[in-house]
Scaffold this active site. Structure first.
Site, PDB file in Angstrom:
ATOM      1  N   GLY A   8      46.515  41.303  38.432  1.00 41.82           N
ATOM      2  CA  GLY A   8      46.834  40.309  39.455  1.00 41.82           C
ATOM      3  C   GLY A   8      45.822  40.475  40.561  1.00 41.82           C
ATOM      4  CB  CYS A   9      44.759  38.207  43.198  1.00 43.22           C
ATOM      5  SG  CYS A   9      43.372  37.976  44.269  1.00 43.22           S
TER       6      CYS A   9
END
Lengths: 412, 136
Positions: B50-51
């Site tokens: 995920g970011c």
């Protein structure tokens, strides 16, 4: 005398009244907005100008003979002049409206890039936003140019001796950020410009984080290109500016084709319009351009020196308070910094702390801030970044510090 | 307990909190209590990037029932993973693949499952369902 009067009128409470969003609450708490590096809030005059444009003046520009078209065109071109004056560009046609900083950099990377050949070199720095990395990588791939990167030290300062050794007659362009969005470092751009010009290289400054914090003077700086976004300087989203020196812009081919950018079109050959229209294909963001002018006008009525000292005071105060926490590490401790405080805490994931701050009404940014290579350099997954604007206060920082304390107690 | 009953149990547990911070205090405790997954299972093919935070997800099938184990570098993400695992483990692959997981919305945590949150959870739920489907 006049300056003293302006300074005396810098009253943060009065300024806050200009920004209606600062009166709202989130999750039942008063909003504390410390994400100004991502986007700034808008003063009422800008919001009113957007409303007024669509209520009273909406029309396409540079085309119609009718009243509204003339009016909209005049306002749009006046906005260009307001911006020209604010950044002290020599000519108004050196101010090109774009969608924002990324768009402006892409314009240069494509169009100026067309004038380059295989083996030519572009220099960027290790602290660039992805917007000032990827367009150059794409351009280098297309043209066979070489991308070089000025390294930074642990404080977050550019290693200028490395830059010196990179410069050569092969260097065609140096594209660096004026102020780092992740670290707050204010780069020695005057020195970079002077040294680059000695080798005949052009300089592009990514001004996305600088124009809202300091006075930028194109003629004094002598940079060749300067890019900034409207939404980070209290204006609307979807509009920005590329400043470029006329003699360079004149030599560059158009970036996109369409209406407004042409002089004459036949199926055999099309001739292009003059600056700035050559680079403004299609109907532009008319309201955006006009209201960016309003935002710059608003900013120009404030005293930039007072803004700077207020913001510096906020950043120093926040850093000092944050440093009292055990395991605190401030990322970016450059000698010259703007009002950005990026930090991590030992054993605490930035996402967790950011989420808990959010639930206490505090907007900060967490993550890699679109600077992944920079996070890799510091060997961290990301940071929590509090970025202050002139409408923020010490009282807000006190609440923020209490919220950090409460969050850390929960997370540890 | 059926999947729906497990969801209702969680909704009831969260109903006592009217303050966001209390809710998160509970999620953090759940995150701390989530059994760690062994390091040899934290492989790249199990990683969901995920970011904002990273998630590792492993799936085993025992007696036709799904057994997920998962981990994250962020504790709040781990807490939410704990809730998802509590609901989905020991269900059949088919129930996992078709689970609507409305309880996340009921307890006010749906923002964490929105793709824009970039914490890997939205991708994790997709991967949970996909890997359950694949095992059918």
């Amino acid at each position: 005398m006049i300056k003293d009067q302006i300074q005396l009128t810098f009253d943060v409470q009065k300024i806050r009244d200009d920004f209606p969003i600062l009166r709202r609450s989130v999750y039942g708490k008063d909003l504390i907005y410390f994400d100004n590096g991502a986007t700034s809030q808008k003063p009422q005059v800008v919001i009113d100008a957007i409303n007024e444009y669509y209520t009273e003046n909406n029309s396409n520009i540079h085309r119609g003979v009718h009243y509204l078209s003339q009016l909209a065109t005049t306002q749009y071109e006046e906005a260009r002049k307001i911006i020209q004056n604010y950044i002290n560009a020599l000519l108004s046609e050196e101010v090109i409206f774009t969608k924002g900083t990324s768009d402006a950099i892409n314009l240069v990377a494509f169009s100026f890039g067309e004038t380059l050949s295989a083996g030519d070199e572009i220099i960027i720095s290790a602290m660039e936003h992805h917007s000032n990395i990827v367009p150059w990588q794409m351009m280098c791939e297309r043209k066979g140019c070489i991308l070089r990167v000025i390294p930074i030290d642990q404080e977050g300062d550019l290693i200028m001796s490395e830059f010196d050794s990179m410069l050569s007659s092969k260097t065609k362009l140096v594209a660096v950020t004026h102020i780092s969005n992740s670290l707050g470092t204010i780069n020695p751009v005057e020195e970079i410009i002077e040294k680059s010009h000695k080798f005949g290289a052009k300089v592009l400054l990514d001004g996305a984080q600088s124009i809202q914090h300091m006075h930028v003077d194109m003629q004094k700086l002598d940079c060749d290109f300067y890019a900034f976004s409207g939404h980070k300087v209290f204006g609307p989203t979807g509009v920005g500016v590329l400043y470029g020196k006329k003699e360079i812009l004149d030599q560059m081919p158009p970036y996109q084709g369409g209406g407004d950018m042409i002089a004459k079109v036949t199926f055999e050959k099309t001739t292009y319009n003059e600056l700035p229209h050559k680079f403004e294909a299609g109907t532009p963001n008319i309201s955006g351009g006009i209201c960016l002018g309003t935002a710059i006008q608003y900013l120009s009525k404030l005293d930039i020196q007072s803004i700077q000292s207020h913001e510096q005071e906020l950043a120093s105060y926040a850093e000092a308070k944050l440093n009292e926490f055990e395991g605190m590490r401030i990322i970016g401790t450059a000698k010259k910094k703007t009002s950005v405080v990026s930090f991590i805490v030992d054993g605490i994931h930035p996402f967790d702390l950011g989420t808990l701050l959010d639930k206490q009404g505090i907007a900060v940014r967490t993550g890699h801030h679109c600077t992944q290579p920079l996070m890799d350099f510091f060997e961290i997954p990301g940071t929590i970044r509090a970025s202050f604007a002139f409408y923020n206060t010490k009282e807000e920082i006190d609440i923020f510090i209490s919220a950090v304390e409460r969050s850390l107690t929960m997370l540890r | 307990m059926t999947l729906a009953e497990k969801e209702q149990e969680i909704i009831d547990e969260f109903a006592i909190y009217d303050d966001w911070m209390d809710k998160y205090e509970y999620i953090i405790e759940l995150g701390k209590d989530l059994p760690k997954i062994s390091d040899d299972k934290k492989t790249d093919d199990r990683l969901i990037e995920g970011c904002q935070s990273r998630v590792w997800l492993a799936l085993d099938i025992e007696d036709g029932k799904v057994k997920f184990s998962a981990d994250s570098d962020a504790i709040i993400t781990k807490g939410i993973i704990g809730l998802l695992i509590r609901v989905l483990n020991n269900e059949t692959a088919k129930s996992v693949a078709t689970a609507e997981l409305n309880f996340i919305k009921e307890i006010g945590l749906h923002e964490h499952l929105s793709p824009t949150r970039s914490n890997g959870l939205a991708s994790m739920v997709n991967k949970m369902k996909m890997s359950a489907l694949k095992s059918l």
